[in-house]
Enzyme design. Sequence first.
Site, PDB file in Angstrom:
ATOM      1  NE  ARG A 127      -1.624  -2.005   3.347  1.00 15.63           N
ATOM      2  CZ  ARG A 127      -2.039  -2.447   4.757  1.00 15.63           C
ATOM      3  NH1 ARG A 127      -3.167  -2.371   5.104  1.00 15.63           N
ATOM      4  NH2 ARG A 127      -1.219  -2.641   5.558  1.00 15.63           N
ATOM      5  CB  CYS A 149      -2.611  14.344 -16.863  1.00 16.83           C
ATOM      6  SG  CYS A 149      -3.670  15.793 -17.460  1.00 16.83           S
ATOM      7  CB  SER A 179      -5.512  12.760 -19.665  1.00 16.50           C
ATOM      8  OG  SER A 179      -5.473  13.453 -21.062  1.00 16.50           O
ATOM      9  CG  ASP A 201       0.128  16.663 -24.860  1.00 20.74           C
ATOM     10  OD1 ASP A 201       0.439  15.961 -25.923  1.00 20.74           O
ATOM     11  OD2 ASP A 201       0.397  17.643 -24.661  1.00 20.74           O
ATOM     12  CG  ASN A 215       3.565  13.756 -17.671  1.00 25.23           C
ATOM     13  OD1 ASN A 215       2.869  13.398 -18.423  1.00 25.23           O
ATOM     14  ND2 ASN A 215       3.561  14.915 -16.640  1.00 25.23           N
ATOM     15  CB  VAL A 231      -0.831  12.254 -31.237  1.00 25.03           C
ATOM     16  CG1 VAL A 231      -0.221  13.421 -32.167  1.00 25.03           C
ATOM     17  CG2 VAL A 231       0.368  11.304 -30.987  1.00 25.03           C
TER      18      VAL A 231
END
Length: 317
Positions: free
Chosen positions: A168, A187, A217, A219, A227, A258
């Site tokens: 956890r 995101c 999400s 990109d 990220n 994209v």
Amino acid sequence: MTATIDDQEKNQRSNPDHEEYQYLDLIRRIINVGEVRPDRTGTGTVALFAPPSFRFSLADNTLPLLTTKRVFLRGVIAELLWFVSGCTDAKMLSSQGVGIWDGNGSKEFLEKVGLGHRREGDLGPVYGFQWRHFGAEYTDADGDYKGKGVDQLQRVIDTIKNNPTDRRIILSAWNPKDLPLMALPPCHMFCQFFVSLPPADSPGSKPKLSCLMYQRSCDLGLGVPFNIASYALLTHMIALITDTEPHEFILQMGDAHVYRDHVEPLKTQLEREPRDFPKLKWARSKEEIGDIDGFKVEDFVVEGYKPWGKIDMKMSA
């Protein structure tokens, strides 16, 4: 329907096993066979759902900073430290020359999403607030939240130190109660840490720390390179503080897309061969840094980053 990279193209690659090809091959697949979709921003996307995970080694101080275009490393580090601090004020980043949140923090955007009562730059209870004060009542970006809510990030660190086999060891930015208060819902929303214990024949070696992040999400043009670097750096930071070895960063994507106006710039990027990932060194020791709040921008020393040139892509807000 899937699109594969043919053997002839793979054979032409000077380093076909380079981990950056996971990213490049997914972009190619999305452009070739992705679903054309409308989206919130009005730009439109080409998308695939739940592609195979990316896996990046963090061993030997490796930092998976993509090389087929220059990634804004200073911005990655500044934003990550901003998250760690619990700050939700975009102006704090802007003052450092990092404007990546300016669009979502503008008065015009806040009014558009029903948060016009907030001052410019007040993003609401976004990432850093959830990491350090989950469950606390959010007032505004100028509030004092010390000691309020759950400090998930510190719990992660404490658990890695004291109960490394715990299943956890979780850091979540997704708080349904607070979503309406956010300028932009997270995101990259959830991650789990895993500690591999030393083998029996090498009890003196350090445990190895890995991080799995789920991103709803994705990109591919602008966000994902940022990220990947950010969570790899976070894993390196936590490893230093917990006296573990950075091992692996895994990224699982949901809506991988994209933007339509990124297709041509990304085709340029697809023509480039990846170069060696750089190495991360620390300017100060663990003892000098002290704890997770002790890191400074100057502590991150990235060596050997020799990317291809920058590729301009417009951000859709």
